[in-house]
Design a protein around this motif. Structure first.
Motif, short mmCIF file in Angstrom:
data_model
loop_
_atom_site.label_atom_id
_atom_site.label_comp_id
_atom_site.label_asym_id
_atom_site.label_seq_id
_atom_site.Cartn_x
_atom_site.Cartn_y
_atom_site.Cartn_z
N ASP A 89 6.69 -0.32 -0.15
CA ASP A 89 6.06 -1.25 -1.09
C ASP A 89 5.79 -2.63 -0.51
N TRP A 90 6.50 -3.01 0.54
CA TRP A 90 6.31 -4.36 1.10
C TRP A 90 5.21 -4.39 2.17
N ARG A 91 4.62 -3.24 2.48
CA ARG A 91 3.53 -3.19 3.43
C ARG A 91 2.23 -2.88 2.72
N THR A 92 1.13 -3.39 3.24
CA THR A 92 -0.17 -3.07 2.65
C THR A 92 -0.48 -1.59 2.88
N ASN A 96 0.76 0.72 5.92
CA ASN A 96 1.48 1.97 5.68
C ASN A 96 0.87 3.11 6.48
N ARG A 130 -4.32 -3.95 -0.36
CA ARG A 130 -3.46 -3.85 -1.53
C ARG A 130 -2.10 -3.29 -1.13
N HIS A 131 -1.12 -3.41 -2.04
CA HIS A 131 0.20 -2.84 -1.82
C HIS A 131 0.35 -1.58 -2.68
#
Length: 259
Positions: A89-92, A96, A130-131
């Motif tokens: 969740d903390w990477r775009t 990812n 986006r995330h």
């Protein structure tokens, strides 16, 4: 020689009540470039078998070989898609997808361009920054498929990747996966509990039963490619569905309401 060879595989787990046999006597060969689905009810060992092929779990007995090499850990040139997208969740979304390249020690503009091209192909163009928490479940799973395909794996393993999606999204991704396979002819092992999905996608369907998990029949799917959703309404497709349902009914997996 088969690209993937499984011979006499058994998987047993320990439990307080004694050993539990999840898989027994699994023999299967998958040719290079073949799309094979493993179909069966919950608890029949489909995902366990896939984990053994992926080298994430060791078989208790038997042998697995990929491209002529006995399996010792995850095979080289493999991509895998799990039931859940497992995005960070903390990477775009782009970052990812690029995780696969990072693990492989690959970097540079070419890798980034390939990631962006895959995102565009799977309808995620414009969402790369986006995330995961900003995307729907279907979009997240599309990103997970892009991640698995980024390094152009020769072997693609998929563990019920569309099981949690709505029917329309599932149909859309079935079509895109069929197109990807048609273009690249990767060797695909696809785990599902969807009869229609397995028949639509596959060259062969491996039917499994439980207690213990075992192969009960392997069906050659002789349907023309490329395949379109309308094919599912054909009499020939219906005969495959009826055969699978009848066999599962005879095993007590499905109720057969036929007279």
């Amino acid at each position: 020689m088969a690209y993937l060879s499984i011979s006499g595989v058994r998987k047993t787990y320990g439990s307080p009540r004694g050993p539990v046999t999840a898989l027994k006597g699994i023999d299967l060969e998958v040719n290079e470039g073949e799309f094979v689905s493993i179909l069966g009810p919950s608890g029949c060992g489909k995902s366990t078998l896939l984990k053994c092929i992926a080298g994430l779990e060791d078989a208790s007995a038997g042998k697995i070989a990929v491209d002529g090499r006995a399996l010792k850990g995850p095979p080289q040139n493999m991509g895998i898609v799990f039931q859940r997208d497992v995005l960070l969740d903390w990477r775009t979304i782009l970052d990812n997808v690029l995780i696969t390249a990072e693990f492989a020690g690959l970097k540079g503009p070419a890798v980034r361009e390939r990631a962006l091209a895959l995102l565009g192909r799977f309808g995620l163009g414009g969402f790369e920054n986006r995330h995961p928490w900003e995307l729907s479940g279907g979009m997240r799973q599309r990103a997970a498929i892009c991640r698995a395909l980024l390094c152009d794996p020769k072997l693609l393993l998929m563990d019920e990747p569309f099981g949690a999606l709505d029917a329309m999204t599932r149909d859309d991704l079935n079509l895109e996966l069929a197109r990807i396979w048609q273009d690249t002819r990767k060797t695909v092992v696809f785990v599902t509990h969807g009869i229609t999905e397995a028949i639509f996608l596959s060259d062969r369907v491996v039917m499994m039963d439980r207690n213990p998990g075992r192969i009960v029949e392997i069906i050659d799917i002789d349907l023309p490619r490329p395949r379109h959703l309308a094919m599912r309404e054909s009499a020939e497709f219906g005969r495959y569905v009826a055969h699978v349902r009848h066999l599962f009914a005879s095993l007590g997996v499905l109720k057969d309401d036929a007279p």
